[in-house]
Design an enzyme around this catalytic site. Sequence first.
Site, short mmCIF file in Angstrom:
data_model
loop_
_atom_site.label_atom_id
_atom_site.label_comp_id
_atom_site.label_asym_id
_atom_site.label_seq_id
_atom_site.Cartn_x
_atom_site.Cartn_y
_atom_site.Cartn_z
N ASP A 31 0.84 -1.19 0.00
CA ASP A 31 0.00 0.00 0.00
C ASP A 31 0.88 1.24 0.00
O ASP A 31 2.09 1.17 0.20
CB ASP A 31 -0.92 -0.01 1.23
CG ASP A 31 -0.13 -0.14 2.52
OD1 ASP A 31 0.67 0.77 2.81
OD2 ASP A 31 -0.30 -1.13 3.25
N GLU A 62 22.28 -22.75 -18.43
CA GLU A 62 21.45 -21.86 -17.58
C GLU A 62 22.23 -20.60 -17.22
O GLU A 62 21.68 -19.49 -17.21
CB GLU A 62 21.00 -22.59 -16.31
CG GLU A 62 19.94 -23.65 -16.58
CD GLU A 62 19.66 -24.53 -15.36
OE1 GLU A 62 18.48 -24.87 -15.15
OE2 GLU A 62 20.61 -24.88 -14.63
#
Length: 733
Positions: free
Chosen positions: A535, A615
């Site tokens: 928030d 990777e």
Amino acid sequence: MSILFEQESRTFYLNTAHTSYQIQADCRGYVHHLYYGRQVGTSHMEYMHYYSDCGFSGNPYELMDQKDFSLDNVCQEYPGCDAGDYRVSCLSLQNPDGSFGVEFRYVSHEIIHGTYRLPGLPAAYDDGGRAESLILCLEDPVTGLALKLLYGVFEEEDMITRSAIVENHTKGTVVLHKALSACLDIPFGEWDLIHFPGRHCMERQAQRQKLPDGVLTVGSRRGSSSHHHNPFVILAAPETSEDYGECLGAMLVYSGSYRIDIERTQMRAVRMVLGIQDEQFQWELQKGEQFVMPEVLFGFSSDGLTRLSHQYADFIREHICRGKYKKARRPILINNWEATYFDFDSGRLLDIAKQASELGMEMLVLDDGWFGRRDGEKDGLGDWYVNEKKLAGGLAPLIREIHGMGMKFGIWVEPEMVNEASDLYQKHPDWALTVPGRPPAMGRCQLVLDLGRREVRDYLYQVLSDLLRNYPIDYVKWDMNRNMTDMYSRALPAHRQGEVHVRYMLGVYDLLERLTGSFPEVLFEGCSGGGGRFDCGMLYYSPQIWCSDDTDAIERLKIQYGTSFGYPVSAVGSHVSASPNHQTGRCTSLATRATVAMSGTFGYELDLTTLDELEKQEIKGQIARFKEYAPLIQEGDYYRLTNAVEDRYFTAWQHGAKDGTEALLNVVVLAPQANPTPIHVRLKGLREDACYQELIFGKTYSGAALMHGGFTLPIMSGDYPSLTYHFKIMQER
Ligand code: GLA
């Protein structure tokens, strides 16, 4: 001038570039809400309102013969209570004589340059000095209770902020039972409510529903804004879509328990009230004292939801987030949580850090477990000293080595909590929120500290500032891993226990203000079991928040989609984690995981020491690409191209430069088909007449073609494949 006052009609015109908000104090002092919507300049909107006797609605005493005037029917800026308005109210209180009545009338006003201040609370600020504010001073003529209504007008940003302060000028003590920040009365229209419910690991699942008759409430009683409902709602006309139609947002700048009530009234109007949760709330206001209510951010768009989201994202980035990292690209981090959980030592961390630095990562974040006797959830919270069993020689050599690798160092803390098995709790059991004689409800085996108490905050400030002063720490992840119960403070008398959850939140803000002020170089990231306190209150102190404990790329599509309605991408903490995913067990490619994590602050959270050569090469490429895309992702506009909550086949979204010169299109296929229908999307926010080159595959297109004709992707197969396209302007025609 974005605020105009017309003396004769006592009307206040609050105009932004595309919206108008109008208020009128009538001849008796009632403060009417006349209008909020698309720009109407100084057209006086009183004519629009039609009042009739709606039956069984009270009339003010001096207007007892004028039955068409009832507070139950009038659009108001801030309704009082027990005075004939039966709709949901902002206020419920008891006067010194025990009566409940309060009814405010206009007394005076002030128009100021800049923003108002809300002592103790986060609020939008304006460095550019262009904002204007209106302060309306109201008073109850009988008791003398005073109310200040505060309005901030951000013209270019198309945002109106609001707050309220009640001041006790009565003859005795006033007890507040409910004190909400704002009321918005909308006299006409059909509206849908869009809100963002969810749960832990599944936050902000955008939902849209027609407003029913009665009252619909969104809120939290948890002592935090919570995973369960975000303190942000949108009212949208039924025909409103991403690119068309009217919609209006209301967002609380508050991180504690809150409520938002939306009522469909008997006269088919809509009333919205929002602010601090009134359950378990009671505030004793002594003579002369004031109670300050959290701010609300109102935004309005007549061009659909995308526009509204851009208004909020830009506003939060510019006027809520603060500090050194407000606009800077955040370091690409490696977090050890999903790599090691509690099971690590310096050697293990350094192995991960070494690998991270070789791959181009910029910061190691040491998560939970580095302090006290913390080997699991049951111990250690509260003891913010280094666990030397795990970190031989302490933090200093570890940080030195990590800095030596050219990386920054970040650390996890959860200062608001305490385990019973901690030195802190043994010394100060009364610092935890518990009810004498009642076994407390536990959450993750921990208790909540009483941050409403000054001595608790001072202690935490001391311990944390020592940590930040003694070690060169570049980043702090501030976590909060349970919700509140047993809201009882040993420092308050019985009749003031209703103040606990608000005092707690004010305490958290006070501590964060002191720490962020003392250590402006440190990047703070908010967290509460992921996005349980996502928030604007927290964004005022930390420009990014860990968006969810769910790192599954496919579930993140929905979580990040919902988050994008109200918040900027630069606030969304997002990492590439392991496959199979630790929360869902789902397997996704490294490429898809990175595509999703790049729509945020970007980092990694997996054991890098187990990667194979392929990777590693792929990750190096991802890091290089993110560095290139970061300005576009963080400062550009976010476009939702599909509805991620409803998508079955694929989800698509776009980052677009504000000037239309560049765009990044992302598509993730959710369910590949054997005999596939084409995947087709239309881009947004480009320049019609410009020519764009797609930089990854090399073809060129006109802006008009990409926006109106759209873009068809090649068939993708396998589990959750994804593609990214990068369009850059070549020349304008
Ligand atoms: C919370 C956070 C996680 C991690 C753990 C550590 O759940 O959201 O990212 O930090 O705490 O306990």
